[in-house]
Scaffold this motif. Structure first.
Motif, PDB file in Angstrom:
ATOM      1  N   THR A 115       0.850  -1.181   0.000  1.00  0.00           N
ATOM      2  CA  THR A 115       0.000   0.000   0.000  1.00  0.00           C
ATOM      3  C   THR A 115       0.889   1.235   0.000  1.00  0.00           C
ATOM      4  O   THR A 115       2.089   1.144  -0.294  1.00  0.00           O
ATOM      5  CB  THR A 115      -0.954  -0.038   1.213  1.00  0.00           C
ATOM      6  N   LYS A 160     -13.052  -1.803  -4.957  1.00  0.00           N
ATOM      7  CA  LYS A 160     -12.515  -0.457  -5.153  1.00  0.00           C
ATOM      8  C   LYS A 160     -13.280   0.632  -4.410  1.00  0.00           C
ATOM      9  O   LYS A 160     -12.825   1.780  -4.368  1.00  0.00           O
ATOM     10  CB  LYS A 160     -12.492  -0.126  -6.655  1.00  0.00           C
ATOM     11  N   ASN A 161     -14.448   0.307  -3.855  1.00  0.00           N
ATOM     12  CA  ASN A 161     -15.186   1.327  -3.114  1.00  0.00           C
ATOM     13  C   ASN A 161     -15.904   0.683  -1.931  1.00  0.00           C
ATOM     14  O   ASN A 161     -15.975  -0.543  -1.803  1.00  0.00           O
ATOM     15  CB  ASN A 161     -16.165   2.065  -4.028  1.00  0.00           C
ATOM     16  N   GLN A 162     -16.434   1.538  -1.079  1.00  0.00           N
ATOM     17  CA  GLN A 162     -17.061   1.075   0.159  1.00  0.00           C
ATOM     18  C   GLN A 162     -18.277   0.196  -0.112  1.00  0.00           C
ATOM     19  O   GLN A 162     -18.513  -0.786   0.595  1.00  0.00           O
ATOM     20  CB  GLN A 162     -17.474   2.285   1.011  1.00  0.00           C
ATOM     21  N   GLN A 215      -6.749   5.617   6.277  1.00  0.00           N
ATOM     22  CA  GLN A 215      -8.094   5.085   6.479  1.00  0.00           C
ATOM     23  C   GLN A 215      -8.223   3.665   5.951  1.00  0.00           C
ATOM     24  O   GLN A 215      -8.875   2.815   6.568  1.00  0.00           O
ATOM     25  CB  GLN A 215      -9.125   6.001   5.810  1.00  0.00           C
ATOM     26  N   ARG A 216      -7.578   3.363   4.824  1.00  0.00           N
ATOM     27  CA  ARG A 216      -7.646   2.005   4.286  1.00  0.00           C
ATOM     28  C   ARG A 216      -6.986   1.015   5.257  1.00  0.00           C
ATOM     29  O   ARG A 216      -7.499  -0.079   5.481  1.00  0.00           O
ATOM     30  CB  ARG A 216      -6.982   1.950   2.911  1.00  0.00           C
ATOM     31  N   ARG A 217      -5.866   1.403   5.829  1.00  0.00           N
ATOM     32  CA  ARG A 217      -5.204   0.496   6.788  1.00  0.00           C
ATOM     33  C   ARG A 217      -6.077   0.264   8.010  1.00  0.00           C
ATOM     34  O   ARG A 217      -6.196  -0.870   8.492  1.00  0.00           O
ATOM     35  CB  ARG A 217      -3.835   1.054   7.196  1.00  0.00           C
ATOM     36  N   GLN A 241      -2.291   6.065   2.951  1.00  0.00           N
ATOM     37  CA  GLN A 241      -3.555   5.324   2.983  1.00  0.00           C
ATOM     38  C   GLN A 241      -3.942   4.947   4.420  1.00  0.00           C
ATOM     39  O   GLN A 241      -4.152   3.776   4.744  1.00  0.00           O
ATOM     40  CB  GLN A 241      -3.442   4.062   2.116  1.00  0.00           C
ATOM     41  N   TRP A 245     -17.198  -3.333  -0.795  1.00  0.00           N
ATOM     42  CA  TRP A 245     -16.760  -3.973   0.450  1.00  0.00           C
ATOM     43  C   TRP A 245     -17.956  -4.395   1.303  1.00  0.00           C
ATOM     44  O   TRP A 245     -18.014  -5.526   1.794  1.00  0.00           O
ATOM     45  CB  TRP A 245     -15.864  -3.026   1.248  1.00  0.00           C
ATOM     46  N   LEU A 282      -8.817  -2.157   7.053  1.00  0.00           N
ATOM     47  CA  LEU A 282      -8.342  -3.528   6.902  1.00  0.00           C
ATOM     48  C   LEU A 282      -7.963  -4.155   8.244  1.00  0.00           C
ATOM     49  O   LEU A 282      -8.041  -5.376   8.408  1.00  0.00           O
ATOM     50  CB  LEU A 282      -7.162  -3.569   5.935  1.00  0.00           C
ATOM     51  N   ASP A 294      -4.470  -4.045  -1.384  1.00  0.00           N
ATOM     52  CA  ASP A 294      -5.336  -3.485  -0.344  1.00  0.00           C
ATOM     53  C   ASP A 294      -6.788  -3.386  -0.803  1.00  0.00           C
ATOM     54  O   ASP A 294      -7.650  -2.920  -0.043  1.00  0.00           O
ATOM     55  CB  ASP A 294      -4.825  -2.129   0.159  1.00  0.00           C
ATOM     56  N   ASP A 295      -7.089  -3.844  -2.036  1.00  0.00           N
ATOM     57  CA  ASP A 295      -8.487  -3.941  -2.471  1.00  0.00           C
ATOM     58  C   ASP A 295      -8.923  -5.398  -2.593  1.00  0.00           C
ATOM     59  O   ASP A 295      -9.868  -5.718  -3.310  1.00  0.00           O
ATOM     60  CB  ASP A 295      -8.709  -3.200  -3.793  1.00  0.00           C
TER      61      ASP A 295
END
Length: 320
Positions: A80, A293-295, A86-88, A84, A298, A91, A176-177
């Motif tokens: 990543t 790729k988006n919320q 917020q992504r971490r 990033q 997920w 996850l 990360d996606d």
């Protein structure tokens, strides 16, 4: 008292003592008392018995010491970028709530050297709180050697005299996606070799032969000996530029590595929308779903797999 009588009573005493110890064993199993503590008690009790009783104690101790853990150790490196945050954090929720049985799965976030002052503060705080970040000595790049730096750095980072060898049986590079279902991943690895293994989703999408091309960057895994070979060999060191996952496959071919290959298709796949030759509907036997790729994607995926089913009831909240 006649000698024969004393001998008979001695044998009765031994049998009574052994019966008492067996009773304690049964009680321990019911109450989940640690067996090693019970053995200490048993050895203490048996130490006062005649010498023939010590053989039973030795056999119990040997049986206990002979059992060893066969846990699979897996390192997942999610490549990543430093910014990033917020992504971490997201996850960490995804993987922190999964506990595959019989395995040690460590998820680390991997990026190159920090370049901004805010990164140096915020990433340092993350490390202090979570200790799940690997910072490689490289400049951020897509197709100029970041994957090489990741794999080649691992032996120096993790090989140590004060931990088991290998420190991990397998190392995975992930995106990360990608959503990895760790229990299914572990189950798929149990019957596989722990040496010279290359595991993932075979590219191109219609192919089912892992020996023709290479594994998709959604997430591929190799055994620890391959990570050590990448560090030592001139083949990857002299071939760094280009699409990194394809280049990785070239290393395996040119180095005559990865004689054991496993195609995890179709338990690994891209998100169903938009439909392509690399996608299919979500299904229970999934190991990995890629291109989240988006919320919304997920959330759709997490709802399908009912990831909150183990939420404990409490007066502190109500979630319908």
């Amino acid at each position: 008292m006649k000698p024969s009588t004393r001998s008979l009573e001695g044998k009765r005493f031994i049998l009574s003592a052994l019966a008492f110890i067996l009773f304690l064993c049964a009680l321990a199993s019911i109450n989940e008392i640690r067996f090693d503590s019970l053995l200490k008690f048993g050895r203490c009790a048996l130490s006062n018995l005649p010498s023939q009783s010590h053989n039973a104690s030795s056999e119990i101790s040997a049986a206990s010491n002979s059992s060893s853990s066969d846990d699979i150790r897996i390192l997942i490196g999610i490549l990543t970028l430093p910014d990033q945050y917020q992504r971490r954090h997201f996850l960490r929720l995804i993987y922190g709530t999964q506990s595959p049985a019989g395995a040690q799965v460590d998820v680390k976030f991997v990026f190159c050297n920090l370049t901004k002052e805010d990164q140096k503060v915020l990433v340092a705080l993350e490390i202090m709180r979570y200790d799940d970040i690997i910072i490689l000595n490289c400049k951020e790049n897509m197709n100029k050697g970041k994957t090489y730096t990741f794999f080649s750095s691992l032996p120096e980072i993790f090989n140590s005299t004060d931990r088991p060898y290998p420190p991990y049986h397998y190392v995975m590079k992930g995106d990360d996606d990608t959503y990895l279902r760790l229990e299914n991943l572990v189950d798929s690895l149990r019957p596989l070799p722990r040496e010279d293994l290359y595991y993932g989703y075979v590219i191109p999408c219609p192919s089912m032969d892992p020996f023709v091309h290479y594994m998709s960057g959604m997430g591929y895994l190799v055994s620890w000996d391959i990570a050590e070979w990448i560090r030592e060999s001139e083949i990857p060191r002299n071939n760094l530029e280009g699409p990194e996952d394809k280049v990785f496959g070239d290393w395996m071919r040119d180095g005559h590595r990865a004689k054991n290959r496993y195609n995890a298709k179709w338990s690994m796949y891209n998100f169903p929308e938009p439909p392509t030759r690399c996608t299919h509907e979500l299904w229970p036997d999934t190991i990995a779903v890629h291109l989240l790729k988006n919320q919304d994607k997920w959330i759709h995926t997490l709802k399908y797999f009912n990831v909150t089913s183990n939420l404990k009831p409490s007066k502190l909240y109500h979630i319908p």
